[in-house]
Every structure is written in C-alpha cells, then in structure tokens.
Design an enzyme around this catalytic site. Structure first.
Site, short mmCIF file in Angstrom:
data_model
loop_
_atom_site.label_atom_id
_atom_site.label_comp_id
_atom_site.label_asym_id
_atom_site.label_seq_id
_atom_site.Cartn_x
_atom_site.Cartn_y
_atom_site.Cartn_z
N ASN A 6 4.17 2.79 3.89
CA ASN A 6 3.44 1.82 3.06
C ASN A 6 4.06 1.86 1.66
OD1 ASN A 6 1.62 0.29 1.65
ND2 ASN A 6 -0.09 1.74 1.82
N HIS A 90 -7.09 -0.42 4.03
CA HIS A 90 -6.52 0.70 3.27
C HIS A 90 -7.48 1.08 2.14
CE1 HIS A 90 -3.91 3.05 0.69
NE2 HIS A 90 -3.14 3.24 1.76
N GLU A 159 -7.28 8.14 7.30
CA GLU A 159 -6.69 8.49 6.01
C GLU A 159 -7.81 8.94 5.07
OE1 GLU A 159 -2.70 6.46 5.36
OE2 GLU A 159 -4.21 5.06 4.67
C1 PEP Z 1 -1.03 5.58 2.22
O1 PEP Z 1 -0.74 4.84 1.30
O2 PEP Z 1 -1.51 5.10 3.25
C2 PEP Z 1 -0.81 7.02 2.07
C3 PEP Z 1 -1.18 7.80 3.05
O3 PEP Z 1 -0.22 7.44 0.91
P1 PEP Z 1 0.37 8.92 0.63
O4 PEP Z 1 1.27 9.28 1.77
O5 PEP Z 1 1.06 8.82 -0.67
O6 PEP Z 1 -0.82 9.85 0.57
#
Ligand code: PEP
Length: 238
Positions: A6, A90, A159
């Site tokens: 991403n 997200h 996440e």
């Molecule tokens: C994301 O943007 O979905 C993400 C997981 O970012 P990072 O890897 O920087 O934590």
C-alpha cells in the site's frame, strides 16, 4: 499467498512506474508463486501491462461510475486502467478520513457489483485491544456490518490500528487468535497487516490461516518488497 503493498500518499507517477516494472522483472526472474498487489496513488494509475500474478490496484474510489463528486474518483476512471482490485476499509480511511461503516458498505456493494477483488481491512484500536480478545472480536465483527462475506472475490486483511505505521507488530499469538476466530466464519483468504517487515514476515506467514500480508512502510523500498516476495516463496505451509 498474497503479498500486497500500500503506497498510501507516496510516490509520483514516474516513481510508481519504475517500481512496478522492477517488481515485475523480479517476479519473472524468481519465477515467484505469489499473488502480488500494489495499491498506488490515484495520480499514478496507468496501464502497466502487468504479469498475470501482479495487479496494480486502487486505494480508494467513490461508489459511482461518474457524477458530480468534486475531487473524487468514480469507477469509470478506474476501469479506464483495467483496475481489478481495490482496498476498502483501511484504518486511515475509517479513522482519519471519517468513512463510516454505512459508507464502506456502500463502497463494498458497488465494488462487488463490478466483480473486482476487494481487499477489505478490519482491525481494532489500542484501547479495544487492551480489553482482550472478546472485545477485539466484537469490534471487528461490527466492521462487517453490511458486508457480504460470501463474495467470492473478497480478501480480508486484519490490521490492528495501533500496529499500522507505528513499528509495533501484533504478537504471533495475537495474530493467530484473531485469524482463527475470523476463519470460523469467513472463507475468504486472510491477510495480516501492521508494521510487517522483511525480518518479521516469515514468522507471520507461518501463522495458521494467514494467506499473505498487506504492507505499508516497509514495502516502499522496492528491494525490500522484492525480498518479501522471495521470503514468501520460501515459506512452505503445512
Ligand atoms: C497499511 O498501510 O496497510 C500498513 C499495514 O502499513 P504499515 O506496514 O506501515 O504498518
């Protein structure tokens, strides 16, 4: 497995193009088995002549084909570039840009009707994590309100909000527990995201039910991202 990057609000059109080309070349050289996704900024959408296992996707869209929504991007603008994969839910769109569950469900319905792959993100903030797994799961299940989990092109990314862009990764035990509970109800592939790096990727990919990762910060370096694809190729899941 799915290895997704991403870009968020990073990289110009030119840099994006060279990144995508470099990853494509690496995938071909490695004869990689991974499904690679690169979610680029809207200004860098293009027709990239992707190899079959790599798809460039959209981080965002407004749930219309076209219309009067100043500053937004409709599906017609994505279709111009053959976009077949989109991110929805997200945490930055939920918590910074204020997208509600009702609006996310509208985006989801729209994308589903277009039959594109949807990488749907869910995850709890720190104060919910501190209350324990039952609170985490009820928070996460609420993020499925209005979402058709039977959609065949759904991919779910767990996440935790407190792990995104912070350098803090959920423990393997915590990831395992959440994915296990998600897998009880979902048949979609499950990804983990939250400060994934080359160094912690292998152990995350070994988690039962983990079928890939969504990576922000650590994926913005093309060498590191290609290394992640190679790590995934070396992981054998039983
Ligand atoms: C994301 O943007 O979905 C993400 C997981 O970012 P990072 O890897 O920087 O934590």
């Amino acid at each position: 497995m799915i290895i997704a990057s991403n870009f968020k609000t990073n990289y110009t059109r030119e840099k994006t193009k060279s990144f995508v080309c470099a990853v494509q070349a690496a995938i071909q050289e490695m004869k990689s088995m991974q499904e690679v996704r690169i979610f680029v900024p809207a200004t860098a959408l293009d027709s990239f002549h992707e190899v079959a296992s790599l798809h460039v996707g959209a981080q965002n869209f407004y749930p219309v084909d076209n219309g009067s929504f100043t500053g937004e991007i409709g599906f017609e603008q994505l279709e111009e570039f053959g976009i077949t994969t989109v991110l929805i839910g997200h945490s930055e769109r939920r918590h910074i840009l204020g997208e509600t569950q009702e609006f996310l469900a509208r985006k989801y319905d729209f994308a589903q009707a277009k039959n594109v792959e949807i990488v749907y993100c869910v995850g709890e903030p720190k104060e919910i994590r501190e209350k324990g797994i039952d609170a985490v799961m009820s928070y996460i299940w609420e993020q499925f309100d209005g979402i058709d989990i039977s959609y065949s092109r759904l991919v779910v990314a767990y996440e935790p909000v407190w792990a995104i862009g912070t350098g803090l990764t959920a423990s393997i035990g915590d990831i395992e527990e959440v994915l296990e509970r998600l897998a009880e109800k979902l048949s979609a592939p499950l990804l983990y995201g939250g400060s994934v790096k080359v160094d912690n990727l292998e152990s995350i990919l070994h988690v039962k039910h983990c079928e890939g990762v969504l990576v922000g910060t650590a994926s913005w370096n093309e060498e590191a991202f290609c290394k992640m694809i190679a790590v995934a190729d070396a992981v054998k899941k039983g």
